[in-house]
Design a protein around this motif. Sequence first.
Motif, mmCIF file in Angstrom:
data_model
loop_
_atom_site.group_PDB
_atom_site.id
_atom_site.type_symbol
_atom_site.label_atom_id
_atom_site.label_comp_id
_atom_site.label_asym_id
_atom_site.label_seq_id
_atom_site.Cartn_x
_atom_site.Cartn_y
_atom_site.Cartn_z
ATOM 1 N N PRO A 1 0.844 -1.206 0.000
ATOM 2 C CA PRO A 1 0.000 0.000 0.000
ATOM 3 C C PRO A 1 0.876 1.253 0.000
ATOM 4 N N THR A 2 0.421 2.288 -0.677
ATOM 5 C CA THR A 2 1.141 3.554 -0.740
ATOM 6 C C THR A 2 0.395 4.616 0.060
ATOM 7 N N ARG A 3 0.973 5.803 0.092
ATOM 8 C CA ARG A 3 0.328 6.914 0.783
ATOM 9 C C ARG A 3 -0.713 7.622 -0.093
ATOM 10 N N PHE A 4 -0.916 7.120 -1.307
ATOM 11 C CA PHE A 4 -1.971 7.660 -2.162
ATOM 12 C C PHE A 4 -3.282 6.990 -1.744
ATOM 13 N N VAL A 5 -4.167 7.776 -1.136
ATOM 14 C CA VAL A 5 -5.368 7.231 -0.501
ATOM 15 C C VAL A 5 -6.600 7.711 -1.255
ATOM 16 N N ARG A 6 -7.437 6.774 -1.648
ATOM 17 C CA ARG A 6 -8.707 7.116 -2.287
ATOM 18 C C ARG A 6 -9.693 7.543 -1.219
ATOM 19 N N GLN A 7 -10.454 8.573 -1.508
ATOM 20 C CA GLN A 7 -11.395 9.125 -0.533
ATOM 21 C C GLN A 7 -12.839 8.890 -0.914
ATOM 22 N N GLY B 1 -15.379 -0.783 -0.053
ATOM 23 C CA GLY B 1 -14.349 -1.519 -0.761
ATOM 24 C C GLY B 1 -13.499 -0.675 -1.687
ATOM 25 N N GLU B 2 -13.810 0.640 -1.858
ATOM 26 C CA GLU B 2 -13.052 1.466 -2.791
ATOM 27 C C GLU B 2 -12.189 2.502 -2.082
ATOM 28 N N ALA B 3 -12.568 2.894 -0.867
ATOM 29 C CA ALA B 3 -11.768 3.863 -0.130
ATOM 30 C C ALA B 3 -10.546 3.180 0.462
ATOM 31 N N GLY B 4 -9.458 3.948 0.634
ATOM 32 C CA GLY B 4 -8.266 3.398 1.248
ATOM 33 C C GLY B 4 -7.048 3.539 0.358
ATOM 34 N N PRO B 5 -5.884 3.088 0.860
ATOM 35 C CA PRO B 5 -4.623 3.242 0.111
ATOM 36 C C PRO B 5 -4.637 2.458 -1.199
ATOM 37 N N VAL B 6 -4.005 3.028 -2.223
ATOM 38 C CA VAL B 6 -3.821 2.353 -3.496
ATOM 39 C C VAL B 6 -2.462 1.670 -3.481
ATOM 40 N N ASP B 7 -2.395 0.412 -3.898
ATOM 41 C CA ASP B 7 -1.114 -0.294 -3.862
ATOM 42 C C ASP B 7 -0.177 0.233 -4.952
ATOM 43 N N LEU B 8 1.082 -0.189 -4.856
ATOM 44 C CA LEU B 8 2.117 0.289 -5.781
ATOM 45 C C LEU B 8 1.814 -0.115 -7.214
ATOM 46 N N ARG C 1 -6.315 10.255 -11.042
ATOM 47 C CA ARG C 1 -5.189 9.942 -11.928
ATOM 48 C C ARG C 1 -4.451 11.228 -12.327
ATOM 49 N N THR C 2 -5.188 12.295 -12.626
ATOM 50 C CA THR C 2 -4.546 13.560 -12.989
ATOM 51 C C THR C 2 -3.694 14.101 -11.843
ATOM 52 N N SER C 3 -4.232 14.043 -10.623
ATOM 53 C CA SER C 3 -3.495 14.532 -9.460
ATOM 54 C C SER C 3 -2.236 13.701 -9.220
ATOM 55 N N LEU C 4 -2.353 12.384 -9.366
ATOM 56 C CA LEU C 4 -1.200 11.496 -9.143
ATOM 57 C C LEU C 4 -0.100 11.748 -10.173
ATOM 58 N N ASP D 1 3.743 19.430 -9.252
ATOM 59 C CA ASP D 1 3.009 19.886 -8.077
ATOM 60 C C ASP D 1 3.551 19.128 -6.872
ATOM 61 N N ASP D 2 3.821 19.844 -5.780
ATOM 62 C CA ASP D 2 4.352 19.214 -4.569
ATOM 63 C C ASP D 2 3.256 18.778 -3.616
ATOM 64 N N HIS D 3 2.011 19.001 -3.996
ATOM 65 C CA HIS D 3 0.899 18.656 -3.106
ATOM 66 C C HIS D 3 -0.188 17.932 -3.893
ATOM 67 N N SER D 4 -0.764 16.930 -3.261
ATOM 68 C CA SER D 4 -1.924 16.233 -3.815
ATOM 69 C C SER D 4 -2.889 15.948 -2.685
ATOM 70 N N GLU D 5 -4.144 16.243 -2.930
ATOM 71 C CA GLU D 5 -5.140 16.028 -1.883
ATOM 72 C C GLU D 5 -5.321 14.563 -1.536
ATOM 73 N N PHE D 6 -4.820 13.673 -2.396
ATOM 74 C CA PHE D 6 -4.990 12.239 -2.162
ATOM 75 C C PHE D 6 -3.771 11.591 -1.504
ATOM 76 N N ILE D 7 -2.686 12.342 -1.327
ATOM 77 C CA ILE D 7 -1.466 11.784 -0.756
ATOM 78 C C ILE D 7 -1.345 12.211 0.705
ATOM 79 N N VAL D 8 -1.291 11.220 1.591
ATOM 80 C CA VAL D 8 -1.128 11.469 3.022
ATOM 81 C C VAL D 8 0.343 11.740 3.299
ATOM 82 N N SER D 9 0.637 12.721 4.159
ATOM 83 C CA SER D 9 2.029 13.033 4.488
ATOM 84 C C SER D 9 2.680 11.864 5.210
#
Length: 387
Positions: free
Chosen positions: A52-58, A63-70, A104-107, A115-123
């Motif tokens: 799992p990565t720090r890219f988290v679906r909101q 079954g769809e929310a949560g971290p997206v794997d590598l 996908r665009t944000s990632l 961009d150094d910030h994404s609303e879907f990436i947890v610090s």
Amino acid sequence: MDSLLLLRRTLSAGKEPALLAADGSAATDIADAAQLSFADQDQPTAIDLATPTRFVRQRAQVGEAGPVDLRGVYFAWLCRDQNVASYLTACQEKNIANLTFVERTSLITWLQGADDHSEFIVSEKQAQAKDKAEAGKPAAAAKTPLDPRLTETYANERVLQDHNSVLDGVKPTSFEYVRKEAVTNFLQPARERAAGASRRPTAAASNGSSSAAAAVSNPARKQRREPIILLSPSASALLTMTNVKDFLERGVFSSAPTTASGESIQTISRASARIGQLRFLVVDSVDRFKPDYWERVVAVFTTGQTWQFRSYPNGLNNPNLLFQKVKGFCLNYAGDPLPDNIRSWNVDVVQIDKVHRFRDRETVEGLWDSLEKWMEARGWSGRGVQS
């Protein structure tokens, strides 16, 4: 090293990580790969694609929310130049969870360093704090299962999207076909009616109905009805809207680029001793098809996937019946295995050499010979009108 940050640093350095199979050997398909290898100085680092990565679906659906794997993150990067439809198709084929257009665009923007910030990436700090909190919870403090009725309600929820996420795409769309259809269906008929009304009766017109009948029976007065060739919209198809003209018209095959062409229709000119001069229309979508268009379909290219025919009308959405009424082709690299369905369908397999391009012309002429024999047997003439 955090997998998401490591991927960004590798891509920013102009390098691409390598896919590895479970035994450590190189893998070419992400669906068969088990690890992603990064060249970190002298010591390569391999990370499991299921991590799992720090890219988290909101999203709120169960079954769809949560971290997206590598695997899902890297596949979105590999498909960065594909349009939404091609990306979704590729995810279905490889059984990889797809991201929404906004996600996908944000990632991709973040991975490119734009961009150094994404609303879907947890610090990293938030992720570490969450891991510590999860580790400190007693085993008995597991989440209470949701009420079945509440689970069903969540499953039926849908994300509200604005006009930017619904109408915008990753590539510009060409609406040239709208202008062409307007000219063909509205402007030209109106001009012909106006010209006909301005003509005065002549002596030759005194024959009345006999002259009108002669004009109607003249093949040159019939509406041009170009035969239609359908391509597979699959992302794995070798023949696409970007390379079909070079292949069928010039006899040269080139690998389809990863970016969409934006063309909704291609025209192919063909002159032969068997059927004369014809212009073919090539499309990869039947969304705008009118019922009478299906009478003009002479060939369908397929990759062996049955979902291609779901939008076809009844009687043609079954490939076993479809390829009894139209000519079927499957374009395949010589030496590559054929899909199982192709062996059972009434489809001609066209083999393309992976290296030697001088063989393309012979291959294309063989394809045309097979199609023209089929068309000639069904009454297609050199004017594109069925007799």
